[in-house]
Scaffold this motif. Structure first.
Motif, PDB file in Angstrom:
ATOM      1  N   ILE A 133       0.842  -1.209   0.000  1.00 25.62           N
ATOM      2  CA  ILE A 133       0.000   0.000   0.000  1.00 25.62           C
ATOM      3  C   ILE A 133       0.873   1.254   0.000  1.00 25.62           C
ATOM      4  O   ILE A 133       0.629   2.204  -0.752  1.00 25.62           O
ATOM      5  N   LEU A 138      -1.361   3.341  -2.602  1.00 26.51           N
ATOM      6  CA  LEU A 138      -2.768   2.929  -2.610  1.00 26.51           C
ATOM      7  C   LEU A 138      -3.478   3.482  -1.383  1.00 26.51           C
ATOM      8  O   LEU A 138      -2.864   3.679  -0.330  1.00 26.51           O
ATOM      9  N   SER A 139      -4.781   3.676  -1.504  1.00 25.42           N
ATOM     10  CA  SER A 139      -5.577   4.109  -0.352  1.00 25.42           C
ATOM     11  C   SER A 139      -5.950   2.928   0.540  1.00 25.42           C
ATOM     12  O   SER A 139      -6.453   3.097   1.647  1.00 25.42           O
ATOM     13  N   HIS A 160     -15.119  -1.889  -4.912  1.00 23.70           N
ATOM     14  CA  HIS A 160     -13.937  -1.482  -5.669  1.00 23.70           C
ATOM     15  C   HIS A 160     -14.249  -0.279  -6.551  1.00 23.70           C
ATOM     16  O   HIS A 160     -13.462   0.678  -6.618  1.00 23.70           O
ATOM     17  N   THR A 163     -14.474   2.815  -4.326  1.00 22.68           N
ATOM     18  CA  THR A 163     -13.268   3.254  -3.616  1.00 22.68           C
ATOM     19  C   THR A 163     -11.997   3.259  -4.467  1.00 22.68           C
ATOM     20  O   THR A 163     -11.003   3.869  -4.084  1.00 22.68           O
ATOM     21  N   LYS A 165     -10.099   0.884  -4.625  1.00 21.97           N
ATOM     22  CA  LYS A 165      -9.127   0.030  -3.960  1.00 21.97           C
ATOM     23  C   LYS A 165      -9.023  -1.298  -4.710  1.00 21.97           C
ATOM     24  O   LYS A 165     -10.051  -1.931  -4.985  1.00 21.97           O
TER      25      LYS A 165
END
Length: 407
Positions: A133, A138-139, A160, A163, A165
């Motif tokens: 991350i 990445l968040s 996903h 977000t 992510k």
């Protein structure tokens, strides 16, 4: 003109191997169970009647099974005119995954342990994920579990999209799979993420075979589906392969169709051809047979048997795929030159009637066709690397470290 074409029916095992109990696969039998289910009419839709693959049978597939078990599979009619050297191969590698199977076929068996992520939930450690991350900006991530490709999208796909992510998941194989929406997250961004994760694993000497990009599209969990833009980021082979020998000793060509280049991290590949789906893969294979120059290895993986039907436990789709492949085989056989060598085999099993969704530890068929070779049954061979040794002798290359030639 000397050329070899290796066709891998991904996951087409022909019965559990002697060490199958180690993998909890005692009783698995991809070919036998598909034939049985077709013969017994267990398909509710899609097909009827016994499995019909006369061309594979003429190459000796049924005869191999009969020698192994004393009888043909249910519904299979034998051939009185077998046209190949045929037998079955045991796997020497210590795992039953795609990478190990293909590397062993190429002469470099996996005689070491991969690193696996055994926990069904929280599969990847906090230390690893926090580092990924941080390094990849990445968040956060979603998933972090064992899952099938369809379930993971159903459970996490919508979140996903909200977000952005990425979805991380794994299986019984040594693999990290990362699913992202092809349009919302971005395909190139997904590839860059997977490449970065591959680099992190290698940096910290985590012996993970593959990082797989799993792009998908769709608007919600009811219509998400994976696209054909999958890409594998693999470790390079741990030893010299038959492809590398052909290139270095004969200045030959190795033309990879499908996911072969990814499996070998592009090592020992001079050209790769993208093809998706059984029809496209077969058409590309036939075109390659018609056009490839001398001193060429054509290496083709037919992935649908594994990814679409084996893992999804779809014996109907698997049977239909085998019948389509078989129907197209005469086109390929008729395109071969007199000195060409054709090898049809598999890399592991994935019995669509078996419990779970993982590969199965099985013997694989060895069908070797050459217009000047007679019908010969060779029995059980001790390693997939007999294929590489056979190819080495055919091209008059230096010997491989593993395997015994069939020529």
């Amino acid at each position: 003109m000397k050329r070899v074409f290796i066709l891998v029916l991904d996951s087409f095992g022909i019965g559990y191997s002697v060490d199958a109990n180690v993998f909890c696969d005692l009783g698995s039998n991809t070919f036998g169970h598909i034939s049985e289910y077709c013969y017994l009419g267990k398909a509710n839709v899609g097909r009827y009647g016994p499995l019909y693959i006369p061309n594979l049978i003429s190459l000796g597939l049924g005869h191999i099974y009969q020698k192994m078990y004393g009888q043909l599979p249910n519904g299979i009619i034998g051939s009185s005119n077998i046209i190949s050297t045929h037998g079955y191969l045991s796997e020497l590698s210590l795992s039953k995954d795609t990478t190990a199977g293909h590397w062993e076929i190429a002469g470099s068996p996996v005689l070491f342990k991969w690193d696996y992520f055994d926990n069904k939930k929280n599969s990847f450690s906090d230390l690893l994920m926090n580092y990924i991350i941080f390094k990849c900006n990445l968040s956060g991530i979603l998933g972090n579990c064992h899952a099938s490709g369809t379930d993971i999208l159903y459970n996490f796909g919508e979140l996903h999209i909200q977000t952005k992510k990425p979805i991380f998941y794994t299986s019984a194989d040594s693999v990290i799979q990362i699913a992202c929406h092809e349009e919302i997250f971005g395909l190139e961004e997904l590839y860059q993420l997977c490449e970065a994760v591959r680099s992190i694993l290698d940096q910290y000497k985590l012996n993970v075979a593959r990082v797989i990009a799993r792009p998908f599209i769709g608007e919600n969990k009811f219509n998400f589906f994976r696209t054909n833009n999958r890409k594998d980021f693999s470790k390079p082979p741990n030893g010299i392969t038959i492809m590398q020998k052909l290139i270095s000793e004969l200045n030959g060509q190795v033309i990879a169709i499908g996911k072969i280049a990814d499996i070998f991290a592009n090592v020992g590949v001079t050209k790769k051809i993208c093809a998706f789906g059984l029809k496209d893969l077969m058409n590309c294979s036939i075109n390659l047979v018609k056009t490839a120059p001398s001193n060429t290895i054509g290496f083709i993986n037919f992935v649908d048997f594994d990814s679409l039907w084996g893992h999804r436990r779809d014996f109907v789709g698997y049977a239909q795929g085998l019948e389509f492949f078989d129907n197209q085989l005469p086109r390929l056989l008729h395109s071969l030159y007199d000195d060409d060598l054709l090898i049809i085999t598999a890399d592991h099993g994935c019995d669509p009637t078996w419990v779970g969704t993982d590969h199965t530890r099985e013997y694989v068929p060895m069908l070797l066709y050459h217009k000047k070779l007679c019908n010969k049954y060779i029995g059980n061979r001790k390693t997939f690397s007999d294929i590489a040794q056979t190819v080495a002798k055919y091209f008059a290359l230096s010997s491989m470290n593993y395997g015994i030639s069939l020529l």
